[in-house]
Design an enzyme around this catalytic site. Structure first.
Site, PDB file in Angstrom:
ATOM      1  N   CYS A  80      15.683 -22.725   3.885  1.00 55.28           N
ATOM      2  CA  CYS A  80      15.300 -24.007   3.287  1.00 55.28           C
ATOM      3  C   CYS A  80      16.227 -25.146   3.727  1.00 55.28           C
ATOM      4  O   CYS A  80      17.412 -24.931   3.959  1.00 55.28           O
ATOM      5  CB  CYS A  80      15.372 -23.905   1.780  1.00 55.28           C
ATOM      6  SG  CYS A  80      14.426 -22.562   1.103  1.00 55.28           S
TER       7      CYS A  80
ATOM      8  N   LYS B 181      17.449 -19.126  10.866  1.00 55.63           N
ATOM      9  CA  LYS B 181      18.719 -19.296  11.574  1.00 55.63           C
ATOM     10  C   LYS B 181      19.887 -18.987  10.658  1.00 55.63           C
ATOM     11  O   LYS B 181      20.862 -18.371  11.064  1.00 55.63           O
ATOM     12  CB  LYS B 181      18.811 -20.737  12.090  1.00 55.63           C
ATOM     13  CG  LYS B 181      20.075 -21.025  12.881  1.00 55.63           C
ATOM     14  CD  LYS B 181      20.085 -20.271  14.187  1.00 55.63           C
ATOM     15  CE  LYS B 181      21.377 -20.368  14.931  1.00 55.63           C
ATOM     16  NZ  LYS B 181      21.520 -19.245  15.883  1.00 55.63           N
TER      17      LYS B 181
ATOM     18  N   LYS C 243      18.070  -8.820  20.454  1.00 56.20           N
ATOM     19  CA  LYS C 243      17.523 -10.032  21.064  1.00 56.20           C
ATOM     20  C   LYS C 243      16.042  -9.844  21.369  1.00 56.20           C
ATOM     21  O   LYS C 243      15.222 -10.705  21.094  1.00 56.20           O
ATOM     22  CB  LYS C 243      18.244 -10.400  22.375  1.00 56.20           C
ATOM     23  CG  LYS C 243      19.618 -10.976  22.268  1.00 56.20           C
ATOM     24  CD  LYS C 243      19.690 -12.387  21.744  1.00 56.20           C
ATOM     25  CE  LYS C 243      19.721 -12.505  20.274  1.00 56.20           C
ATOM     26  NZ  LYS C 243      20.846 -12.153  19.476  1.00 56.20           N
TER      27      LYS C 243
ATOM     28  N   TRP D 167      11.550 -21.902   2.758  1.00 47.47           N
ATOM     29  CA  TRP D 167      11.415 -20.562   3.341  1.00 47.47           C
ATOM     30  C   TRP D 167      11.264 -19.631   2.155  1.00 47.47           C
ATOM     31  O   TRP D 167      12.196 -19.466   1.367  1.00 47.47           O
ATOM     32  CB  TRP D 167      12.665 -20.238   4.150  1.00 47.47           C
ATOM     33  CG  TRP D 167      12.589 -19.014   4.981  1.00 47.47           C
ATOM     34  CD1 TRP D 167      11.932 -18.886   6.171  1.00 47.47           C
ATOM     35  CD2 TRP D 167      13.207 -17.754   4.726  1.00 47.47           C
ATOM     36  NE1 TRP D 167      12.110 -17.611   6.650  1.00 47.47           N
ATOM     37  CE2 TRP D 167      12.883 -16.891   5.798  1.00 47.47           C
ATOM     38  CE3 TRP D 167      13.999 -17.253   3.695  1.00 47.47           C
ATOM     39  CZ2 TRP D 167      13.311 -15.577   5.860  1.00 47.47           C
ATOM     40  CZ3 TRP D 167      14.434 -15.941   3.760  1.00 47.47           C
ATOM     41  CH2 TRP D 167      14.085 -15.116   4.844  1.00 47.47           C
TER      42      TRP D 167
ATOM     43  N   ASN E 298      17.376 -25.309  -2.859  1.00 48.37           N
ATOM     44  CA  ASN E 298      17.686 -24.181  -1.966  1.00 48.37           C
ATOM     45  C   ASN E 298      18.461 -23.157  -2.781  1.00 48.37           C
ATOM     46  O   ASN E 298      19.315 -23.544  -3.585  1.00 48.37           O
ATOM     47  CB  ASN E 298      18.595 -24.618  -0.811  1.00 48.37           C
ATOM     48  CG  ASN E 298      17.883 -25.485   0.192  1.00 48.37           C
ATOM     49  OD1 ASN E 298      16.680 -25.715   0.080  1.00 48.37           O
ATOM     50  ND2 ASN E 298      18.612 -25.977   1.173  1.00 48.37           N
ATOM     51  N   GLY E 299      18.220 -21.881  -2.544  1.00 48.55           N
ATOM     52  CA  GLY E 299      18.953 -20.849  -3.273  1.00 48.55           C
ATOM     53  C   GLY E 299      18.021 -20.069  -4.188  1.00 48.55           C
ATOM     54  O   GLY E 299      16.799 -20.148  -4.065  1.00 48.55           O
TER      55      GLY E 299
ATOM     56  N   GLU F 251      13.870  -9.626  18.135  1.00 48.13           N
ATOM     57  CA  GLU F 251      13.819 -10.903  17.414  1.00 48.13           C
ATOM     58  C   GLU F 251      12.777 -11.850  17.989  1.00 48.13           C
ATOM     59  O   GLU F 251      12.044 -12.487  17.245  1.00 48.13           O
ATOM     60  CB  GLU F 251      15.185 -11.614  17.506  1.00 48.13           C
ATOM     61  CG  GLU F 251      16.221 -11.126  16.528  1.00 48.13           C
ATOM     62  CD  GLU F 251      17.550 -11.863  16.683  1.00 48.13           C
ATOM     63  OE1 GLU F 251      18.143 -12.211  15.677  1.00 48.13           O
ATOM     64  OE2 GLU F 251      17.999 -12.086  17.830  1.00 48.13           O
TER      65      GLU F 251
ATOM     66  N   GLU G  18      22.959  -5.308  20.699  1.00 45.29           N
ATOM     67  CA  GLU G  18      22.663  -6.738  20.762  1.00 45.29           C
ATOM     68  C   GLU G  18      21.471  -7.015  21.684  1.00 45.29           C
ATOM     69  O   GLU G  18      20.616  -7.850  21.381  1.00 45.29           O
ATOM     70  CB  GLU G  18      23.924  -7.510  21.206  1.00 45.29           C
ATOM     71  CG  GLU G  18      23.766  -9.003  21.406  1.00 45.29           C
ATOM     72  CD  GLU G  18      23.325  -9.782  20.162  1.00 45.29           C
ATOM     73  OE1 GLU G  18      23.284  -9.214  19.064  1.00 45.29           O
ATOM     74  OE2 GLU G  18      22.993 -10.966  20.322  1.00 45.29           O
TER      75      GLU G  18
ATOM     76  N   HIS H 139      20.461  13.362  21.394  1.00 43.65           N
ATOM     77  CA  HIS H 139      20.299  13.811  20.006  1.00 43.65           C
ATOM     78  C   HIS H 139      19.072  13.186  19.354  1.00 43.65           C
ATOM     79  O   HIS H 139      19.033  13.037  18.134  1.00 43.65           O
ATOM     80  CB  HIS H 139      21.556  13.472  19.200  1.00 43.65           C
ATOM     81  CG  HIS H 139      22.788  14.150  19.727  1.00 43.65           C
ATOM     82  ND1 HIS H 139      22.943  15.524  19.707  1.00 43.65           N
ATOM     83  CD2 HIS H 139      23.897  13.654  20.330  1.00 43.65           C
ATOM     84  CE1 HIS H 139      24.110  15.838  20.254  1.00 43.65           C
ATOM     85  NE2 HIS H 139      24.699  14.712  20.650  1.00 43.65           N
TER      86      HIS H 139
ATOM     87  N   ARG I 241      15.992 -24.237  11.306  1.00 41.66           N
ATOM     88  CA  ARG I 241      16.521 -23.232  10.381  1.00 41.66           C
ATOM     89  C   ARG I 241      15.455 -22.219   9.969  1.00 41.66           C
ATOM     90  O   ARG I 241      15.764 -21.201   9.387  1.00 41.66           O
ATOM     91  CB  ARG I 241      17.055 -23.928   9.125  1.00 41.66           C
ATOM     92  CG  ARG I 241      18.210 -24.856   9.402  1.00 41.66           C
ATOM     93  CD  ARG I 241      18.445 -25.773   8.222  1.00 41.66           C
ATOM     94  NE  ARG I 241      18.875 -25.032   7.052  1.00 41.66           N
ATOM     95  CZ  ARG I 241      20.135 -24.879   6.695  1.00 41.66           C
ATOM     96  NH1 ARG I 241      21.082 -25.399   7.419  1.00 41.66           N
ATOM     97  NH2 ARG I 241      20.452 -24.209   5.615  1.00 41.66           N
TER      98      ARG I 241
END
Ligand code: G6P
Length: 610
Positions: free
Chosen positions: A2, A605, A487, A74, A100-101, A490, A483, A506, A27
């Site tokens: 948000c 973000k 990437k 969001w 927000n929150g 995402e 990573e 394994h 964001r």
């Protein structure tokens, strides 16, 4: 996540709010709205989806007002739709607010308000706030007191902006666990959750702290606690320019940020290497350096890509500083009552400095008396301010949701911290000097890797329709495998997993067939021969292979389908180079699939809620 922007002054707030919201789009959000006061009447306009849709709506309405607030939402409580979008208004449409929150006790509060006859329009936790404030106003309090009284009943986190049409000379803002900054202008003032929303108008800002409530008028500002105690605030000057935030001619922020890495690394290193001593100087750690060097254990706590940087940090700290190091997901650390001893040092790595889990883990560690240290990119962020000491990564604003340049700058800072500690312990000057020299060479080596962009694009074309990927690496490059896989998933929504290469046998080996591309991170280091055996195992099962290999490795070409050759460096620094082709591979695959690279679906973000 948000975003909040607000304006009070002499100009029409509508274009200011819309432009501010556009700045916050990066964001991640699913709906947007604004609230203004026109002729003492509140007008709230909102919709599901993009800020551009809101802009179209507002153009038709042709509104004018000197005071207003805007929000990008969001979803956390309630689906993304117009009713759940902010601002939320009270029943007679005199008060509206954006939040927000998360209000944790909203159900209890909601029940109480319903008993008083309040009707709820949305499924959000945020709506209780507007009715709670309304309830105090109905009892005869002014807006400021009503907000103070309401917030003393609230549990949870908030960044809040509130407007009341019967007191149209002010915006009230309040913060607890969700960032808010006040912008100071000339006969106009601003409020935002992120400075980028208001940077076009002012560089003078005041950061609100948790528990502070601000009354913002066009020509004045004052802050109090919920108990109405006055708080003195300091004005800060922002040095970041809007140009820094723009895409700089690239098709996407992510590509710009990948390409910027030679420069961002130079910025992370600038003034921090002491060549003669083969050591580093980190101003932010000066006061705690002895404690850090004598710590018996280091814990690194973070989320997402920053957690991967922490894993590389563990290898560095243990190899060179000889301090036992553990890396923890912040979300796990905060809830499992971790054992923290007095000689522990805990690093919190965060690009944004606002990630809710990392911030909560930090507060938990602080309460238990640990030495808490930050590695943050966003200057003045909550984590940077809450820690005892720390180091900024200086990567500049990162807008693409998938983190790239922030990661390599985090690794660089971890290497500098390693030098700082290790030279005060068993690392010799000569060995320290070698690390320092290699650090200095990294930007040029990255420049060289970036020239492989076209080659990597060709590989992306070949693999863009794959539905699964495996990434394998060993030692320092095991976190890079994680990573690289992160990437890809995402931004391209392709299922990808990262594994330590030796673990392939394994489990993952059962997945290998001609439809499973495997990316090997195989620079020439002490584990090279073992990785080559793993490549052979995959080839024997028909898997298609891509290797990130050393530039002088001619043998590997006979073995793999594609190789991407990178310059050599010392082992501890290889992740800073090997990750770059993986960033580009993910980027090109996502672009070729026609996906929204900078704002991938469902991701944010800066994750400022749990
Ligand atoms: C989100 C972002 C990731 C990031 C993670 C941690 O999930 O999408 O890119 O790595 O948060 O963020 P931080 O700002 O704490 O590094």
């Amino acid at each position: 996540m948000c975003g909040i922007v607000g304006y009070i002054g002499e100009r029409n707030c509508v274009p200011i709010l819309i432009n501010g919201l556009k700045r916050l789009e990066y964001r991640g959000y699913d709906s947007a709205g604004i609230g203004i006061i026109d002729n003492n009447k509140s007008i709230v306009v909102k919709n599901k989806g993009k800020v551009s849709l809101l802009e179209d709506k507002l153009e038709e309405l042709n509104l004018y007002s000197n005071i207003g607030i805007g929000h990008t939402r969001w979803a956390t409580h309630g689906i993304p739709n117009e009713l759940n979008a902010h601002p939320h208004a009270n029943e007679d449409n005199t008060i509206f607010l954006i939040h927000n929150g998360i209000i944790e006790n909203y159900q209890v509060l909601k029940k109480g308000l319903i008993n008083f006859g309040y009707k709820f329009k949305s499924e959000t936790d945020s709506e209780v706030l507007v009715h709670l404030i309304d309830n105090f106003i109905k009892k005869g309090y002014d807006l400021t007191t009503s907000v103070q009284l309401a917030l003393s009943e609230v549990e949870g986190t908030y960044g809040l902006a509130i407007v009341y049409s019967k007191e149209p000379d002010k915006i009230i803002a309040a913060r607890k666990g969700s960032p808010l900054v006040v912008g100071i202008g000339d006969n106009e003032n601003f409020i935002a959750s992120d400075v980028s929303a208001i940077l076009a108008h002012t560089k003078q800002v005041i950061y609100l702290e948790d528990g502070e409530i601000a009354v913002i008028k066009k020509d004045s500002f004052n802050a109090t606690t919920v108990h109405n105690d006055e708080i003195e605030k300091e004005i800060h000057e922002i040095t970041m320019t809007l140009d820094e935030i723009d895409r700089g001619g690239y098709a996407h922020f992510m590509l710009k940020e990948i390409m910027e890495q030679p420069e961002t690394l130079r910025n992370s290193l600038r003034g921090r290497i002491i060549d003669d001593e083969g050591s580093s100087v980190l101003g932010g750690l000066t006061d705690v350096v002895n404690k850090l060097v004598n710590s018996k254990r280091i814990i690194i706590t973070a989320c997402g890509t920053s957690w991967h940087a922490g894993l590389v940090g563990e290898y560095m700290f243990e190899q060179f500083c000889r301090i036992p190091t553990e890396v923890e997901y912040a979300s796990e650390f905060r809830y499992r009552n971790p054992i923290i001893e007095k000689d522990d040092a805990i690093f919190f790595i965060s690009q944004s400095g606002e990630t809710a889990d990392t911030l909560a883990a930090l507060k938990e560690a602080k309460m238990k008396g640990a030495l808490v240290l930050g590695i943050c990119n966003a200057v003045g962020s909550s984590i940077a301010r809450e820690t005892n000491a720390g180091v900024y990564t200086h990567a500049g604003p990162e807008i693409g949701v998938a983190s790239t340049k922030a990661f390599t700058s985090q690794l660089t800072v971890l290497a500098l911290i390693t030098l700082l500690i290790a030279r005060r312990k068993s690392l010799s000057r000569i060995d320290g000097k070698q690390i320092a020299d290699e650090l200095r060479l990294l930007p040029e080596k990255i420049e060289k890797i970036l020239t492989l962009n076209d080659q990597i694009e060709v590989i992306a074309e070949e693999f863009k329709n794959s539905t699964n990927f495996l990434y394998l690496g060993r030692g320092y490059n095991f976190p890079v495998a994680l990573e690289g896989a992160l990437k890809l998933k995402e931004i391209s929504y392709i299922h990808a997993e990262g594994y330590p290469a030796a673990e392939m046998k394994h489990g993952p080996i059962a997945l290998i067939d001609e439809n499973m591309p495997v990316v090997f991170i195989a620079p020439k280091d002490s584990t090279y021969e073992k990785i080559i055996s793993n490549i052979q195992e995959v080839k024997a099962r028909g898997g298609r292979t891509i290797a990130i290999a050393s530039e002088d490795d001619n043998d590997i070409d006979q073995l793999v389908d594609y190789s991407i050759k990178i310059p050599n460096t010392i082992r501890m620094l290889t992740p800073i180079l090997t990750v770059i082709p993986l960033q580009l591979l993910a980027y090109h695959i996502a672009v070729k699939k026609g996906l929204n690279v900078d704002q991938p679906r469902n991701l944010a973000k800066s994750v400022t809620v749990e």
